[in-house]
Design an enzyme around this catalytic site. Structure first.
Site, PDB file in Angstrom:
ATOM      1  N   LYS A  54      -9.122 -34.158   3.011  1.00 37.86           N
ATOM      2  CA  LYS A  54      -9.541 -35.560   3.120  1.00 37.86           C
ATOM      3  C   LYS A  54      -8.635 -36.303   4.094  1.00 37.86           C
ATOM      4  CE  LYS A  54     -11.592 -35.601  -1.420  1.00 37.86           C
ATOM      5  NZ  LYS A  54     -11.396 -35.710  -2.853  1.00 37.86           N
ATOM      6  N   GLN A  98      -7.998 -38.487  -7.258  1.00 44.64           N
ATOM      7  CA  GLN A  98      -8.497 -37.108  -7.314  1.00 44.64           C
ATOM      8  C   GLN A  98      -8.658 -36.648  -8.774  1.00 44.64           C
ATOM      9  OE1 GLN A  98      -9.335 -35.174  -4.530  1.00 44.64           O
ATOM     10  NE2 GLN A  98     -10.134 -33.744  -6.048  1.00 44.64           N
ATOM     11  N   ASP A 121     -15.580 -43.349  -4.462  1.00 48.65           N
ATOM     12  CA  ASP A 121     -16.100 -42.196  -5.200  1.00 48.65           C
ATOM     13  C   ASP A 121     -17.368 -42.592  -5.968  1.00 48.65           C
ATOM     14  OD1 ASP A 121     -15.393 -39.583  -5.188  1.00 48.65           O
ATOM     15  OD2 ASP A 121     -13.848 -39.722  -6.740  1.00 48.65           O
TER      16      ASP A 121
END
Ligand code: NDP
Length: 294
Positions: A54, A98, A121
């Site tokens: 990422k 994460q 997200d």
């Protein structure tokens, strides 16, 4: 008949290039540099690989990348304090924690603490609710990638019969909503569904997101259907190594499907590219700029 392979690598690379062009434009026209903050708790090797990728791709797109690595035993209050700081930081437009988090942390409370405008997200209840209500929302990246891959084969999904196997908040549920937004007719299957092969065989579009290696067999697939394999499963090999396989028995499905994504090289490639899209969109929305053309 051999199915057309949907090349996630090429499609993701094209998407990243289009994001980079738009990032350059907003920088030039509005002096805006979209910024993504990624928070990793602990040292899970798979998560470390994702975070590194990422970081690299965010920078390659011309965005600012901020990385925070916290120890496994970090206190919930400390993580919440970091999220609060990132929520207030004007250089940060996207925040991603994460997952999975260590068991000692309360995942739901942590996701809820992220400013919904920076929730790239798409897991905050505000965004999930907006998506379910058919309103504009930041949507989870993997389902967004699935839609882009499908539309590389079918520019319009209107009226098509789709089945989504899996109903997680991360993949299945948001994917169902995105398919509805595309005017597909959607069946949602899960571990309690009866006669899954038969349900599946009616679908023009099959999305396999159950986390069950090679579960979808050739006789589950309608001839000519488009198959999007979200699953990422590691199977042990004789030499002690592991092999990545999806939720679809790929070599069997090749003979029946019209188009299919491989694993690896399919959906997985799209997830980070869509994260970049979400970060760019979030940055423009926070600044009150028009939605970017990507
Ligand atoms: P979850 O474990 O959270 O959810 C799995 C879902 O599949 C559940 O809804 C479950 O049903 C359903 N399910 C399990 N077994 C069966 C079965 N035998 N028949 C029908 N349905 C079943 O997984 P995720 O949604 O997080 O991930 C799914 C897969 O996608 C995994 O392989 C994961 O690694 C992969 N993944 C890939 C990504 C990518 O970038 N390519 C990103 C995210 C995930 P129930 O609700 O009844 O328990």
């Amino acid at each position: 008949m051999t199915a057309r392979i949907i090349d996630g690598k090429v499609i993701a690379s094209d998407l990243r290039a289009r994001v980079a062009d738009e990032v350059a434009r907003v920088k030039r026209e509005y002096d805006l540099i979209p910024g993504l903050a990624v928070v990793l708790v602990g040292s899970d090797p798979a998560s470390q690989v994702y975070v590194r990728s990422k970081h690299k791709q965010t920078q390659a797109a011309g965005m600012a990348s901020f990385e925070f690595v916290l120890p496994t035993d970090v206190a919930q209050s400390e993580l919440l304090a970091l999220i609060g700081k990132l929520n207030r930081d004007p250089a940060v437009h996207g925040i991603l924690v994460q997952l999975p988090l260590p068991k000692s942390l309360h995942t739901e409370a942590i996701i809820n603490a992220i400013d919904p405008a920076k929730d790239v997200d798409g897991l905050h209840p505000n965004n999930a609710g907006r998506l379910a209500g058919g309103f504009a929302a930041l949507s989870p990246c993997t389902p967004l990638g699935c839609i882009i891959l499908t539309r590389s084969v079918h520019p319009s999904l209107e009226g098509m019969n789709a089945i989504v196997i899996g109903r997680s908040n991360l993949v299945g549920r948001p994917l169902v909503q995105l398919l509805l937004n595309q005017n597909a007719t959607v069946t949602i299957a899960h571990s309690r569904s009866r006669d899954l092969p038969k349900l599946c065989a009616r679908a023009d579009l099959v999305y396999a997101a159950a986390g069950k290696p090679q579960m979808v067999r050739d006789d589950w697939i309608k001839p000519g259907a488009t198959v999007i394999d979200v699953g990422i499963n590691r199977l042990p090999e004789k030499d002690g190594k592991t092999r990545l396989v999806g939720d679809v028995a790929f070599s069997e499905a090749l003979d029946v499907a019209g188009a299919i994504t491989p694993v690896p090289g399919g959906v997985g490639q799209m997830t980070v590219a869509c994260l970049l899209v979400n970060t760019l969109r979030a940055a423009c929305a926070i600044r009150g700029l028009p939605t970017p053309a990507v």
